[in-house]
Write an enzyme that holds these catalytic residues in place. Structure first.
Site, PDB file in Angstrom:
ATOM      1  N   GLY A  27       0.800  -1.218   0.000  1.00  0.00           N
ATOM      2  CA  GLY A  27       0.000   0.000   0.000  1.00  0.00           C
ATOM      3  C   GLY A  27       0.834   1.270   0.000  1.00  0.00           C
ATOM      4  N   CYS A  28       2.144   1.125  -0.064  1.00  0.00           N
ATOM      5  CA  CYS A  28       3.034   2.286  -0.137  1.00  0.00           C
ATOM      6  C   CYS A  28       3.552   2.418  -1.563  1.00  0.00           C
ATOM      7  CB  CYS A  28       4.225   2.109   0.807  1.00  0.00           C
ATOM      8  SG  CYS A  28       3.789   2.087   2.542  1.00  0.00           S
ATOM      9  N   GLU A  29       3.550   3.657  -2.057  1.00  0.00           N
ATOM     10  CA  GLU A  29       4.094   3.904  -3.391  1.00  0.00           C
ATOM     11  C   GLU A  29       5.601   3.654  -3.413  1.00  0.00           C
ATOM     12  OE1 GLU A  29       3.555   7.742  -5.601  1.00  0.00           O
ATOM     13  OE2 GLU A  29       1.457   7.136  -5.419  1.00  0.00           O
ATOM     14  N   SER A  30       6.269   4.112  -2.363  1.00  0.00           N
ATOM     15  CA  SER A  30       7.705   3.870  -2.217  1.00  0.00           C
ATOM     16  C   SER A  30       7.901   2.510  -1.559  1.00  0.00           C
ATOM     17  CB  SER A  30       8.337   4.943  -1.321  1.00  0.00           C
ATOM     18  OG  SER A  30       8.096   6.222  -1.840  1.00  0.00           O
TER      19      SER A  30
END
Length: 136
Positions: A50-53
Site C-alpha cells: 500500500g506504499c508507493e515507495s
C-alpha cells in the site's frame, strides 16, 4: 494519551519551524535517525503493502511494548517514518490502536503537505504495526 519523549522532541522541533521548507529539511534530518535495517530485513515479508515507495517494517515485543524499525528507499518517507516511530515509541497495543495519524501529522504542521498517496502509505504502515501487535 501522553506523548512519548521522542514525540515531544519532534513536536517542539517541527512547531518551531516557520514554514514548509524548514519542516522538509527537518524531515530529511529526522530520516537519518532511523535505525538501519539489515539487508536481510529488507525482504518481501517485511515490505509494507500500500506504499508507493518501498517501505519495510520490523517489530519486536519488549516486555509490554513493541519496538519498531522501518526503512524506505525515499528520503522524505524516511523522515515521515521517523516522526511516526517517535510518536509510537513505548506505546502499548491499546494506545497504538487509538492513535490518530492525521492528528499527529497536523500537530507537526505536516498534515497539509501529505499527499494522498503518502498519507495512504503511512496509514498502511500503522495498520501493519497494529496487525503485528494483534498477532503478538
Amino acid at each position: 494519551m501522553s506523548l512519548p519523549e521522542q514525540a515531544r522532541e519532534a513536536l517542539a522541533a517541527f512547531t518551531a519551524c516557520p514554514g514548509w521548507e524548514q519542516r522538509a529539511r527537518l524531515l530529511l534530518q529526522w530520516g537519518e535517525r532511523l535505525e538501519a535495517l539489515a539487508d536481510s530485513e529488507c525482504s518481501e515479508a517485511n515490505r509494507v503493502q500500500g506504499c508507493e515507495s518501498q517501505v519495510w517494517l520490523v517489530g519486536d515485543k519488549r516486555e509490554t511494548t513493541w519496538h519498531f524499525r522501518a526503512a524506505s528507499d525515499a528520503r522524505l518517507i524516511r523522515g515521515l517514518l521517523a516522526v511516526l516511530l517517535a510518536r509510537i515509541a513505548g506505546l502499548d497495543g491499546e494506545e497504538l490502536a487509538r492513535l490518530d495519524l492525521a492528528e499527529w501529522f497536523a500537530q507537526l504542521g505536516l498534515g497539509r503537505q501529505l499527499s494522498p498517496s503518502r498519507s495512504n502509505g503511512l496509514n498502511a504502515v500503522l495498520l501493519k504495526m497494529r496487525q503485528m501487535v494483534e498477532a503478538g
